[in-house]
Design a protein around this motif. Structure first.
Motif, PDB file in Angstrom:
ATOM      1  N   ILE A 134       0.859  -1.183   0.000  1.00 51.29           N
ATOM      2  CA  ILE A 134       0.000   0.000   0.000  1.00 51.29           C
ATOM      3  C   ILE A 134       0.896   1.234   0.000  1.00 51.29           C
ATOM      4  CG2 ILE A 134      -1.953   1.134   1.093  1.00 51.29           C
ATOM      5  CD1 ILE A 134      -2.510  -1.743   0.187  1.00 51.29           C
ATOM      6  N   CYS A 135       1.094   1.808  -1.171  1.00 49.55           N
ATOM      7  CA  CYS A 135       2.072   2.881  -1.356  1.00 49.55           C
ATOM      8  C   CYS A 135       1.414   4.252  -1.200  1.00 49.55           C
ATOM      9  CB  CYS A 135       2.725   2.782  -2.733  1.00 49.55           C
ATOM     10  SG  CYS A 135       3.611   1.245  -3.019  1.00 49.55           S
ATOM     11  N   ASP A 136       1.682   4.906  -0.061  1.00 50.64           N
ATOM     12  CA  ASP A 136       1.327   6.315   0.092  1.00 50.64           C
ATOM     13  C   ASP A 136       2.604   7.082   0.392  1.00 50.64           C
ATOM     14  OD1 ASP A 136       1.835   5.426   2.625  1.00 50.64           O
ATOM     15  OD2 ASP A 136       0.096   6.400   3.546  1.00 50.64           O
ATOM     16  N   ALA A 137       2.485   8.367   0.598  1.00 50.75           N
ATOM     17  CA  ALA A 137       3.680   9.195   0.800  1.00 50.75           C
ATOM     18  C   ALA A 137       4.465   8.742   2.023  1.00 50.75           C
ATOM     19  CB  ALA A 137       3.269  10.663   0.924  1.00 50.75           C
ATOM     20  N   LYS A 138       3.787   8.395   3.131  1.00 48.28           N
ATOM     21  CA  LYS A 138       4.473   8.002   4.359  1.00 48.28           C
ATOM     22  C   LYS A 138       5.196   6.672   4.164  1.00 48.28           C
ATOM     23  CE  LYS A 138       4.370   9.944   7.654  1.00 48.28           C
ATOM     24  NZ  LYS A 138       5.344  10.925   8.215  1.00 48.28           N
ATOM     25  N   ASP A 180      -1.193   7.678  -3.396  1.00 53.72           N
ATOM     26  CA  ASP A 180      -0.891   9.108  -3.494  1.00 53.72           C
ATOM     27  C   ASP A 180      -0.239   9.413  -4.839  1.00 53.72           C
ATOM     28  OD1 ASP A 180      -1.885   9.684  -1.004  1.00 53.72           O
ATOM     29  OD2 ASP A 180       0.055   9.526   0.019  1.00 53.72           O
ATOM     30  N   ILE A 181      -0.552  10.578  -5.379  1.00 50.58           N
ATOM     31  CA  ILE A 181       0.009  11.063  -6.649  1.00 50.58           C
ATOM     32  C   ILE A 181       0.746  12.365  -6.374  1.00 50.58           C
ATOM     33  CG2 ILE A 181      -0.511  11.733  -9.033  1.00 50.58           C
ATOM     34  CD1 ILE A 181      -1.234   8.847  -8.415  1.00 50.58           C
ATOM     35  N   ASN A 182       1.967  12.531  -6.949  1.00 48.79           N
ATOM     36  CA  ASN A 182       2.725  13.770  -6.708  1.00 48.79           C
ATOM     37  C   ASN A 182       2.259  14.903  -7.611  1.00 48.79           C
ATOM     38  OD1 ASN A 182       3.902  13.378  -9.241  1.00 48.79           O
ATOM     39  ND2 ASN A 182       5.764  12.437  -8.404  1.00 48.79           N
ATOM     40  N   PRO A 196       2.676   8.463  -9.626  1.00 46.04           N
ATOM     41  CA  PRO A 196       2.407   7.792  -8.354  1.00 46.04           C
ATOM     42  C   PRO A 196       3.625   7.837  -7.429  1.00 46.04           C
ATOM     43  CG  PRO A 196       2.735   6.177 -10.096  1.00 46.04           C
ATOM     44  CD  PRO A 196       2.675   7.522 -10.765  1.00 46.04           C
ATOM     45  N   ILE A 197       3.388   7.925  -6.144  1.00 50.02           N
ATOM     46  CA  ILE A 197       4.456   7.959  -5.147  1.00 50.02           C
ATOM     47  C   ILE A 197       4.704   6.539  -4.660  1.00 50.02           C
ATOM     48  CG2 ILE A 197       5.128   8.847  -2.880  1.00 50.02           C
ATOM     49  CD1 ILE A 197       3.349  11.272  -3.417  1.00 50.02           C
ATOM     50  N   VAL A 198       5.875   5.993  -5.019  1.00 47.47           N
ATOM     51  CA  VAL A 198       6.246   4.624  -4.650  1.00 47.47           C
ATOM     52  C   VAL A 198       7.703   4.610  -4.213  1.00 47.47           C
ATOM     53  CG1 VAL A 198       4.596   3.530  -6.214  1.00 47.47           C
ATOM     54  CG2 VAL A 198       6.880   4.087  -7.043  1.00 47.47           C
ATOM     55  N   PRO A 199       8.105   3.600  -3.438  1.00 44.26           N
ATOM     56  CA  PRO A 199       9.513   3.490  -3.056  1.00 44.26           C
ATOM     57  C   PRO A 199      10.416   3.399  -4.281  1.00 44.26           C
ATOM     58  CG  PRO A 199       8.166   2.018  -1.727  1.00 44.26           C
ATOM     59  CD  PRO A 199       7.281   2.565  -2.795  1.00 44.26           C
ATOM     60  N   PHE A 259      -5.404   3.319  -6.628  1.00 41.65           N
ATOM     61  CA  PHE A 259      -6.450   3.411  -5.613  1.00 41.65           C
ATOM     62  C   PHE A 259      -6.426   4.800  -4.976  1.00 41.65           C
ATOM     63  CE2 PHE A 259      -7.724  -1.114  -4.003  1.00 41.65           C
ATOM     64  CZ  PHE A 259      -7.991  -1.499  -5.303  1.00 41.65           C
ATOM     65  N   SER A 260      -6.035   5.833  -5.738  1.00 43.45           N
ATOM     66  CA  SER A 260      -5.803   7.153  -5.148  1.00 43.45           C
ATOM     67  C   SER A 260      -7.088   7.906  -4.817  1.00 43.45           C
ATOM     68  CB  SER A 260      -4.928   7.997  -6.084  1.00 43.45           C
ATOM     69  OG  SER A 260      -5.559   8.162  -7.347  1.00 43.45           O
ATOM     70  N   THR A 261      -8.230   7.466  -5.338  1.00 43.51           N
ATOM     71  CA  THR A 261      -9.522   8.076  -4.996  1.00 43.51           C
ATOM     72  C   THR A 261     -10.544   6.963  -4.797  1.00 43.51           C
ATOM     73  OG1 THR A 261     -10.361   8.225  -7.263  1.00 43.51           O
ATOM     74  CG2 THR A 261      -8.982  10.063  -6.473  1.00 43.51           C
ATOM     75  N   PRO A 262     -11.618   7.232  -4.041  1.00 39.95           N
ATOM     76  CA  PRO A 262     -12.655   6.208  -3.865  1.00 39.95           C
ATOM     77  C   PRO A 262     -13.240   5.736  -5.199  1.00 39.95           C
ATOM     78  CG  PRO A 262     -12.950   7.955  -2.261  1.00 39.95           C
ATOM     79  CD  PRO A 262     -11.880   8.424  -3.198  1.00 39.95           C
ATOM     80  N   GLU A 263     -13.345   6.666  -6.174  1.00 43.61           N
ATOM     81  CA  GLU A 263     -13.882   6.296  -7.480  1.00 43.61           C
ATOM     82  C   GLU A 263     -12.953   5.316  -8.190  1.00 43.61           C
ATOM     83  OE1 GLU A 263     -15.626   9.906  -6.021  1.00 43.61           O
ATOM     84  OE2 GLU A 263     -13.509   9.435  -6.410  1.00 43.61           O
TER      85      GLU A 263
END
Length: 476
Positions: free
Chosen positions: A67-71, A109-111, A116-119, A130-134
């Motif tokens: 699950i790739c988010d900024a954190k 998350d998208i920059n 996409p923000i990934v390691p 999966f950056s938005t519910p839609e």
């Protein structure tokens, strides 16, 4: 079917994020997927790092959802630099221990650049957005299909090489193919300009065929040239069949019939000399005469295949305008028998050993019958139907392909006509006669023309056997 077992790796970025990941895990479980996640499977006192690494390297775990988010990315990249401490975040060292296709980045998350923000060590992998519910709802099926190994798009089985690869004869695939694809898209998208796209496609077929017409004394061997041109024209025949099968199931019968009749008239015209020729030999156009004959049979077979019985009636009962260069006196139209062909040149090309082919045209139809969706039996059935309609229309037809029928050959259209509900199809084609009326028409035509040897075109039997006419409409 694969039974997926999934480990979810994520960062405790916030209580909201953790609840969202828990919701996804529960939804996956509801979809029949075994999910391993710390919320349910990590107990007090367990070593988080050992737990995470064992799940990643466990051969029973089919996929790891990252699950790739900024954190998460920040912590993973920090571990790469040797300063990270979050043991629930997969490191590059653990990532390299197993087959990397096991990992599926879930992009949260998208920059600012829209990326996409990934390691860093995963930035080349294709993830699921999966950056938005839609987007979660839109891409959920893609994720579940991926986990089960059931993709929406399955690579088709490798077919046979196209004819233009296996044949020495160049075939016209470029412009006609492009026009057909444009027409196909217009038809499927229900565009108002469909008529224009159809006309462009048909014009490209006729234009190519016309360019093959001989306009001066050929320098090469004429029989071989005619045979080669018949091979080149076969691809045009195939495109026209594709058109009929595609549009014939969508367009209204009256409109479709008018289009087909118009095309057949244009093809018939190609079998005559071009208007601008003052010196010619009729043998020059025998490839196009055969093309008209073969395409007519394939048109009938294609219409039978898609059940266009009203269109078949129109094709058989319409009058076809005689090309201007062939008109004599006040006669301007001919019956469908205008598509019959007879070629001494083909006789010479197909039987160089001086064998006498009863019907060289039928022999070439047989040799060129390589469509899987319209096999030679379908063409023979079309020929038999044309014979029946010649009795109804009181015209002539020589069913040459039936010379290749077996002793007890039967054809589906006529076998099914034993049943009342299927006889109605045959009745619609011929003009809504009862079975007794149609039998009487055939018998009368036979009595009037029995001196013609071709009526008994099969050893040990005749056309009435293959028409199955005694059994028409006997099963209610």
């Amino acid at each position: 079917m694969n039974e997926p077992k999934v480990f979810i790796s994520y960062s405790w970025s916030s209580s909201h994020h953790q609840e969202m990941v828990k919701y996804w895990a529960d939804r996956l479980i509801a979809d029949g997927i075994d999910v391993i996640i710390d919320i349910y499977d990590l107990n007090e006192g367990d070593n988080k790092y050992t737990f995470m690494e064992s799940m990643v390297t466990d051969s029973s775990v089919t996929h790891v959802l990252v699950i790739c988010d900024a954190k998460y990315t920040e912590k993973a990249d920090s571990r790469t630099a040797g300063v990270g401490t979050e043991s629930q975040i997969i490191s590059s060292e653990v990532y390299k221990k197993v087959k990397q296709s096991k990992f599926i980045p879930i992009l949260c998350d998208i920059n600012a650049e829209g990326e996409p923000i990934v390691p860093v060590f995963m930035d080349a992998r294709i993830g699921i957005n999966f950056s938005t519910p839609e987007l979660v709802n839109e891409n959920w099926e893609q994720l579940v299909r991926l986990l089960f190994g059931k993709p929406a798009h399955v690579k088709p089985k490798k077919g046979t090489p196209p004819t233009y690869i296996t044949s020495d004869k160049p075939l016209p695939t470029s412009q006609i193919a492009a026009k057909f694809e444009s027409f196909k898209q217009a038809l499927l998208q229900d565009k108002k300009s469909l008529t224009m796209f159809r006309q462009d496609f048909i014009d490209s077929c006729i234009r190519y065929a016309d360019e093959l017409r001989i306009r001066e004394q050929p320098k090469e061997d004429l029989p071989q040239k005619v045979l080669d041109d018949c091979g080149k024209l076969k691809s045009v025949r195939n495109y026209l069949c594709d058109w009929i099968i595609l549009e014939g199931q969508i367009t209204a019968p009256v409109e479709m019939a008018n289009c087909i009749i118009n095309v057949l008239e244009k093809i018939r015209e190609l079998a005559s000399r071009p208007k601008d020729l003052n010196s010619w030999n009729d043998t020059w156009f025998q490839a196009h005469s055969f093309f008209a004959y073969e395409t007519f049979l394939y048109t009938i077979a294609a219409l039978v295949k898609i059940g266009s019985y009203r269109v078949l009636h129109e094709v058989f009962t319409s009058n076809y305008i005689i090309p201007e260069v062939d008109r004599y006196g006040d006669v301007s139209f001919e019956s469908f028998d205008t598509f019959l062909a007879r070629s001494d040149v083909l006789q010479s090309a197909l039987a160089p050993d001086k064998r006498n082919l009863i019907s060289p045209e039928a022999e070439l139809v047989k040799r060129q019958a390589d469509r899987q969706d319209l096999p030679f039996d379908d063409i023979k059935q079309a020929d038999l139907l044309a014979l029946l309609m010649s009795f109804v229309r009181e015209t002539r037809w020589y069913p040459g392909t039936l010379l290749y029928s077996g002793y007890r050959a039967r054809y589906d259209l006529f076998i099914r006509a034993e049943q009342h509900k299927y006889y109605s199809r045959l009745s619609e084609i011929t003009g809504n006669q009862t079975a007794d009326e149609l039998r009487e028409i055939v018998d009368r035509a036979h009595d009037n023309q029995q001196h013609n040897r071709w009526l008994n075109f099969r050893h040990g039997g005749n056309f009435k056997d293959q028409l199955n006419m005694k059994q028409w409409d006997t099963i209610k």
